[in-house]
Design an enzyme around this catalytic site. Structure first.
Site, mmCIF file in Angstrom:
data_model
loop_
_atom_site.group_PDB
_atom_site.id
_atom_site.type_symbol
_atom_site.label_atom_id
_atom_site.label_comp_id
_atom_site.label_asym_id
_atom_site.label_seq_id
_atom_site.Cartn_x
_atom_site.Cartn_y
_atom_site.Cartn_z
ATOM 1 N N LYS A 59 -14.143 8.575 -3.862
ATOM 2 C CA LYS A 59 -15.077 9.434 -3.022
ATOM 3 C C LYS A 59 -15.653 11.315 -3.513
ATOM 4 C CE LYS A 59 -13.692 6.333 1.192
ATOM 5 N NZ LYS A 59 -13.289 6.493 1.520
ATOM 6 N N LYS B 77 2.181 13.980 1.502
ATOM 7 C CA LYS B 77 0.523 14.636 0.892
ATOM 8 C C LYS B 77 0.615 16.113 0.696
ATOM 9 C CE LYS B 77 -1.437 10.565 2.903
ATOM 10 N NZ LYS B 77 -2.337 10.033 1.616
ATOM 11 N N THR C 84 -7.864 6.706 -2.101
ATOM 12 C CA THR C 84 -9.659 6.128 -2.442
ATOM 13 C C THR C 84 -9.904 7.787 -2.122
ATOM 14 O OG1 THR C 84 -9.284 5.818 -0.254
ATOM 15 C CG2 THR C 84 -9.221 4.026 -2.091
ATOM 16 N N LYS D 198 -7.700 14.311 4.416
ATOM 17 C CA LYS D 198 -6.326 12.519 4.709
ATOM 18 C C LYS D 198 -5.746 13.029 4.925
ATOM 19 C CE LYS D 198 -5.638 14.429 0.398
ATOM 20 N NZ LYS D 198 -5.582 12.885 -0.955
ATOM 21 N N ARG D 199 -4.977 11.747 6.488
ATOM 22 C CA ARG D 199 -3.535 11.803 7.152
ATOM 23 C C ARG D 199 -2.663 12.583 7.224
ATOM 24 N NH1 ARG D 199 0.793 8.380 6.823
ATOM 25 N NH2 ARG D 199 0.144 7.512 4.613
ATOM 26 N N HIS E 198 0.862 -1.233 -0.224
ATOM 27 C CA HIS E 198 -0.391 -0.227 0.482
ATOM 28 C C HIS E 198 0.638 1.255 -0.135
ATOM 29 C CE1 HIS E 198 -3.921 -1.674 0.465
ATOM 30 N NE2 HIS E 198 -3.832 -2.468 1.267
#
Length: 651
Positions: free
Chosen positions: A500, A394, A496, A388-389, A212
Site C-alpha cells: 500500500k 516486526k 501488505t 502495523k500490528r 499466513h
C-alpha cells in the site's frame, strides 16, 4: 471479494458477525488501554438478514441458530456482485417477558446470552482456558454453519450424490482458524451415508490452505480436552484422519501429546498449501513444513499477497489517482499492471507535480495528527512511517531505540546533516501481550521527551497514532515518504502495508523479508533502502549469536538499549527492565534477542540516515517514489485472486 467481483470470479466469503471489534485503543500515561469497539452501534444498511437460510450448530450443552447476514460486494464498473456471508449466533428460543417470574425465563435468558456471546468479541483473549473455549466455539460455528450452507446448496442440485462436491466448491481456508471445516465436512458426509475414505478424499479435493505466518504460536494447537468440551463430535473424525496418516506415514501425526495440530491437519487433508510471498513459501518448504514437503512436494505453491488499488489508491488518494490517470488513463484501476506504462514518462515535471501532491497529503495528515494526537508537525518534514500490528518480530523496538540514538546524537551535535523528520508509529498490541504493550509505552514516553525538546524538535518529532485502523491508514499511507518494513529476515510472511505504501509513492526502508524482496526486485535496489542480515545469515549464526557482545562493543547500541533501565523513562511495572533482559539474557522460552534487534541495529541506523539524507535532493527522491509506483503493478489483489482461481481453485 472486491477483486473477484470486479473480474467476474464467483467467490463468496464466510465469516462471523461480531458485535465488538478487537478494541478501541487509547493511551493513559503512555500505556495502551483497551475499550470496547462497538461495531453494532450504528445502523448497518448493507447487511441483509437471511432468516430462511439459518442453520443449527450443535455443541456440547448448547445448540445455537446461526443466522446469515449477507453483505453485497460490488465489482468496480461491472455487473458482478459477490457476497460476504456473516453468521450471527442466536438462541433457539425466544425469551418470553410474560413469564418474568418464571424459572424458565431465567434459563431462557442465560441460554440467549450464551448463544449471543459466541460472536460478541473478535479475538477473545485465549491466555486462559475460558478464552480458548470461546475461540473454539467461534471457529466451530464458522466452520459448521458454512459447510452446512454449502451442503444444502449442493443437495438442491445433486441430491445425495456427492461425487461432484469438489467441482462445485473450492474452499480456501484462511490460515488455521477455519480448519475445523475439514473434519466437519467429513462428519456431515458420513452422517449422510458416505464412507470415511470417500468423505476424506472429497475433503482433500475441496479444501486448500493458505498459511499466513511462520510464527509457531500462530500455528494453532487445541487441547483435546478443549475440543471435547466444545465439539466432541469432531474428535472421532480427527482421530480417523490421524490414524489414516499414521498408516501412510508412521513418523507423522496430527493428534500429539499437546493436542490437535491444526496446521498439520490443514496440510494433510487439503490438496494445496500456499504461502503468501515467495520467500515465505520457501521457508514453509524447507523449515516450517519440511516433513510435509518431503511427502507432498507438489502440494506447495506460492501466491504472493496483493491489495486492492480501488481502496488503497483510488479512494484514499484521489489526487494521485488523477495525476496517474492524466498520463496513462484509468485502466490501472482494474488492471494495476498498466502502471508499467508510467516508467518511460517519468521526468522532472512529473516529479514536481508528484511532490506537490505529497505535500497536500502531508498537510491533510498533519491536521488530523494535531486534532487527534495533539502534536504539531511543521511543514517540510519527512514522514517516516511504521504502521502495523505491535509484535516483537516486526521490531518497532528497533525503530524507537534507533530513533532515540538519532535524537541523542542530534542533541550532542554528532549528527549535523539531517533533514527534519517525523517518525510515525501506529498499531495495536494484543491485550494479553505484555511485551508489546511495554514497547508502546516506551515509544509514547520517548516521544514525549523528544517532542518537548526545543533544541531538536525542529528536526525530529515522534508520534504514535492512537487506535490505528484502516480509516486512519487511508490518511497516513498517501502522506508517507519512507515505508518502514523492518521485521527480522524470515519472520514476516508477506506484508501488505508495504504494498500500500509503495503504491502511494513511499520508498521502502526494510530488510530482505516477506514481500520486500519482490518489491525490491520490481522497483530496483536503487529505489529502496535495504539493511540487515539475510535469512541465510541469521540461520547460519543463530546458535552462536551473542547479543551481549554487540552491546558491550558498540557504544551507540549500549546507550540506546540502556534507555530501558537508566531512569529516562519511569518503569513502575518493571516491563522495560524485562524488555532489556529479553535482549541481553533471553527468557525461559527464547534465547537473548531472538529477533536480532542488536544484530541489525548499526545497519538499520545507517540505512535510516541514508534515507533521510537522500531526501536532500527532493527531485531524486521523487523519482525514486515514482519508480516505486510504476513498479507496483503486480501487487494487486486482482492478480492474486486470479492466481488462486487458476492454480488452486481450477476456475
Amino acid at each position: 471479494l472486491d477483486s473477484a467481483a470486479t473480474h467476474a470470479i464467483p467467490l463468496t466469503g464466510y465469516g462471523l458477525r461480531y458485535k465488538y471489534g478487537l478494541f478501541r485503543q487509547t493511551f493513559e500515561n503512555g500505556y495502551q488501554k483497551e475499550i470496547p469497539d462497538d461495531w453494532g452501534a450504528d445502523f448497518d444498511p448493507w447487511s441483509v438478514r437471511r432468516e430462511e437460510l439459518a442453520v443449527l450448530v450443535k455443541m456440547k450443552g448448547l445448540t445455537v441458530r446461526a443466522v446469515p447476514y449477507d453483505m453485497p460486494v460490488i465489482g468496480y464498473k461491472s455487473d458482478n456482485v459477490g457476497t460476504l456471508r456473516l453468521w450471527q449466533t442466536e438462541s433457539l428460543n425466544e425469551v418470553d417477558f410474560k413469564t418474568f417470574n418464571d424459572q424458565k425465563y431465567s434459563r431462557a435468558c442465560a441460554e440467549k446470552n450464551r448463544a449471543e456471546d459466541i460472536v460478541k468479541f473478535l479475538y477473545p483473549n485465549d491466555t486462559l482456558k475460558a478464552g480458548k473455549m470461546m475461540r473454539v466455539k467461534q471457529q466451530y460455528v464458522l466452520s459448521s454453519a458454512s459447510v452446512q450452507d454449502m451442503l444444502r446448496s449442493y443437495e438442491s442440485l445433486y441430491g445425495k450424490d456427492y461425487g461432484n462436491f469438489s467441482r462445485m466448491y473450492a474452499v480456501q481456508l484462511n490460515d488455521t482458524h477455519p480448519v475445523m471445516a475439514i473434519p466437519e465436512l467429513i462428519r456431515l458426509l458420513m452422517e449422510r451415508g458416505v464412507k470415511f475414505d470417500e468423505a476424506f478424499d472429497i475433503a482433500v479435493r475441496t479444501f486448500s490452505y493458505t498459511n499466513h505466518t511462520v510464527m509457531r504460536e500462530a500455528l494453532e494447537v487445541w487441547g483435546v480436552d478443549v475440543l471435547q468440551s466444545v465439539a466432541p463430535m469432531l474428535m472421532p473424525v480427527i482421530r480417523l484422519i490421524d490414524e489414516r496418516l499414521k498408516k501412510e506415514h508412521p513418523e507423522m501425526c496430527i493428534v500429539g501429546f499437546d493436542g490437535v495440530h491444526m496446521a498439520d491437519l490443514a496440510v494433510y487433508a487439503t490438496h494445496v498449501t500456499n504461502g503468501v510471498a515467495r520467500i515465505h513459501t520457501q521457508i514453509l518448504k524447507r523449515s516450517v513444513f519440511s516433513q510435509w514437503h518431503d511427502i507432498y512436494p507438489d502440494r506447495f505453491v506460492n501466491v504472493t499477497n496483493g491489495i486492492t488499488q480501488r481502496r488503497w489508491l483510488a479512494v484514499s488518494n484521489p489526487e494521485l489517482t488523477a495525476f496517474l490517470s492524466a498520463r496513462i488513463g484509468e485502466g490501472f484501476i482494474t488492471h494495476l499492471e498498466k502502471l508499467d506504462e508510467l516508467k518511460p514518462l517519468i521526468d522532472d515535471d512529473m516529479c514536481r507535480e508528484f511532490m506537490a501532491i505529497k505535500d497536500v497529503k502531508k498537510a491533510q495528515l498533519a491536521k488530523r495528527i494535531l486534532e487527534v494526537e495533539g502534536v504539531e508537525v511543521p511543514e517540510g518534514f519527512i514522514y517516516d512511517v511504521e504502521i502495523k500490528r505491535l509484535h516483537e518480530y516486526k521490531r518497532q523496538l528497533l525503530n524507537i531505540l534507533c530513533t532515540w540514538a538519532i535524537y541523542k546524537r542530534l542533541k550532542s551535535g554528532e549528527i549535523t546533516d539531517f533533514n527534519p523528520m517525523l517518525c510515525l508509529f501506529g498499531g495495536k498490541s494484543a491485550p494479553g501481550y505484555e511485551r508489546a504493550k511495554a514497547i508502546i509505552y516506551l515509544i509514547n514516553s520517548l516521544a514525549a521527551i523528544i517532542n518537548a525538546d526545543n533544541e531538536t524538535n525542529d528536526r525530529l518529532r515522534v508520534v504514535f497514532c492512537r487506535n490505528y485502523n484502516c480509516s486512519y491508514a487511508e490518511s497516513i499511507i498517501p502522506a508517507a515518504d519512507i515505508s518502514e518494513q523492518i521485521s527480522a529476515a524470515g519472520t514476516e510472511a508477506s506484508g501488505t502495508g508495504n504494498m500500500k505504501l509503495m503504491l502511494n509513492g513511499a520508498v521502502t526502508l526494510g530488510t530482505m523479508d516477506g514481500a520486500n524482496i519482490e518489491i525490491v526486485e520490481r522497483a530496483g535496489a536503487d529505489n529502496a533502502f535495504i539493511f540487515g542480515a539475510t535469512v541465510e545469515e541469521l540461520e547460519s549464526m543463530k546458535d552462536a549469536y551473542r547479543s551481549r557482545d554487540i552491546y558491550e562493543a558498540d557504544d551507540m547500541v549500549r546507550k540506546a538499549v540502556d534507555v530501558l533501565i537508566d531512569g529516562t523513562v519511569a518503569d513502575e511495572t518493571g516491563a522495560l527492565r524485562e524488555l532489556y533482559n529479553s535482549l541481553l539474557d533471553g527468557a525461559s522460552w527464547h534465547k537473548p534477542d531472538h529477533y536480532f534487534v542488536l544484530k541489525d541495529f548499526r545497519s538499520y541506523y545507517e540505512a535510516k540516515l541514508r534515507a533521510n539524507r537522500a531526501y536532500s535532493d527532493r527531485m531524486a527522491f521523487a523519482r525514486m517514489a515514482l519508480n516505486n509506483i510504476a513498479s507496483a503493478g503486480c501487487f494487486s489483489s486482482d492478480r492474486a485472486v486470479r492466481e488462486y482461481a487458476r492454480i488452486i481453485w481450477d476456475i
